[in-house]
Scaffold this motif. Sequence first.
Motif, short mmCIF file in Angstrom:
data_model
loop_
_atom_site.label_atom_id
_atom_site.label_comp_id
_atom_site.label_asym_id
_atom_site.label_seq_id
_atom_site.Cartn_x
_atom_site.Cartn_y
_atom_site.Cartn_z
N SER A 17 -9.22 5.35 4.98
CA SER A 17 -9.15 5.68 3.91
C SER A 17 -9.00 7.40 3.98
CB SER A 17 -10.42 5.55 3.06
OG SER A 17 -10.54 4.74 2.63
N ARG A 19 -8.86 11.03 1.10
CA ARG A 19 -8.81 11.52 -0.36
C ARG A 19 -8.29 12.73 -0.50
NH1 ARG A 19 -13.35 14.06 -4.35
NH2 ARG A 19 -12.57 13.18 -6.34
N ARG A 67 -3.89 0.18 -3.80
CA ARG A 67 -4.57 0.75 -2.72
C ARG A 67 -4.81 2.14 -2.99
NH1 ARG A 67 -1.60 1.55 1.76
NH2 ARG A 67 0.54 1.69 0.72
N GLN A 82 -7.26 8.95 -4.13
CA GLN A 82 -7.91 8.06 -3.10
C GLN A 82 -7.14 7.23 -2.55
OE1 GLN A 82 -11.33 8.50 -2.41
NE2 GLN A 82 -10.70 6.77 -0.81
N ASN A 84 -6.71 4.20 -0.10
CA ASN A 84 -7.36 3.08 0.77
C ASN A 84 -6.43 2.19 1.37
OD1 ASN A 84 -10.04 4.30 -0.20
ND2 ASN A 84 -9.86 2.70 -2.03
N SER A 85 -7.10 1.42 2.35
CA SER A 85 -6.17 0.51 3.27
C SER A 85 -4.91 1.09 3.43
CB SER A 85 -6.05 -0.66 2.33
OG SER A 85 -7.36 -1.40 1.91
#
Length: 122
Positions: A17, A19, A67, A82, A84-85
Motif C-alpha cells: 500500500s 498513500r 483498491r 489511498q 491498496n493491493s
Amino acid sequence: QVQVVESGGGLVQAGGSLRLSCTASGLTFDKYAMAWFRQGPGKEREGVSSISWSGGFKMYTDSVKGRFTISRDNSAKSIYLQMNSLKPEDTAMYYCAAGREYGLVAGTYPYWGQGTQVTVSS
C-alpha cells in the motif's frame, strides 16, 4: 499563482500500500474538483480517480475500483489517494490536478502538479 504539489510516492512490493497526498494553493480550494492521473512507461496518461469539490461525488477508473480510495480535506487544501493491493501495472508517475469540472477528462483540468513516482515490484 496556483501551485499543486504531490507527495507520497515510492517503491513498494506487489500487494503493498501507499498513500499519495496533494496540496493545492493559490486557488479557492473548496470550489475545485480534484483528480489523480497517471502515466506509465510507454503508456498514455489516464485518469485514475476524481472527487467533487464537496467530496460528495467520487469516481474511479475500472482498473483501480475496490483498491484505491480518494478523499479530500478542504480545511487542509489537500486530497489523498489511498492505494491498496498494488500491482506492477500500477507503476506510473501519478499527477494531481485541479479544475472546475469533476471527472476524468484531463483537458478539463488547468492546474497540474509535477508528479510523484510510484513503482510496484513483482
